[in-house]
Design a protein around this motif. Sequence first.
Motif, mmCIF file in Angstrom:
data_model
loop_
_atom_site.group_PDB
_atom_site.id
_atom_site.type_symbol
_atom_site.label_atom_id
_atom_site.label_comp_id
_atom_site.label_asym_id
_atom_site.label_seq_id
_atom_site.Cartn_x
_atom_site.Cartn_y
_atom_site.Cartn_z
ATOM 1 N N PHE A 77 -0.216 -5.018 6.004
ATOM 2 C CA PHE A 77 -0.323 -5.678 4.711
ATOM 3 C C PHE A 77 0.516 -6.957 4.694
ATOM 4 O O PHE A 77 0.054 -8.016 4.275
ATOM 5 N N PRO A 84 0.821 -1.215 0.000
ATOM 6 C CA PRO A 84 0.000 0.000 0.000
ATOM 7 C C PRO A 84 0.860 1.272 0.000
ATOM 8 O O PRO A 84 1.818 1.379 0.754
ATOM 9 N N GLU A 102 0.161 0.640 7.996
ATOM 10 C CA GLU A 102 -0.590 -0.047 6.943
ATOM 11 C C GLU A 102 0.290 -1.024 6.167
ATOM 12 O O GLU A 102 -0.138 -2.125 5.825
#
Length: 82
Positions: free
Chosen positions: A69, A51, A65
């Motif tokens: 992931f 991301p 994030e």
Amino acid sequence: MALGTSVMCEHKGDRSLTVERFVDIQEISVILGVPKSWVYQRTRLGPSAIPFIKLGKYLRFDPTEVISFFRQNGKFRSDGVS
């Protein structure tokens, strides 16, 4: 830079806004312990890319994030990224 670092911003009307800080390619490569070229390669994998957001020509990453992931995809171990 520590993971989950927030920046407090002054806002009109005596309010403050907490904003998570995005990091650049150099910082995310240090956090993950991999070369910048590895990170660039992982941004070009289409739907399975790590991301990131693109601001003009600049890539930015949310460290929390990115780590989430890898954990969700079984690619993150306690001793580093595989």
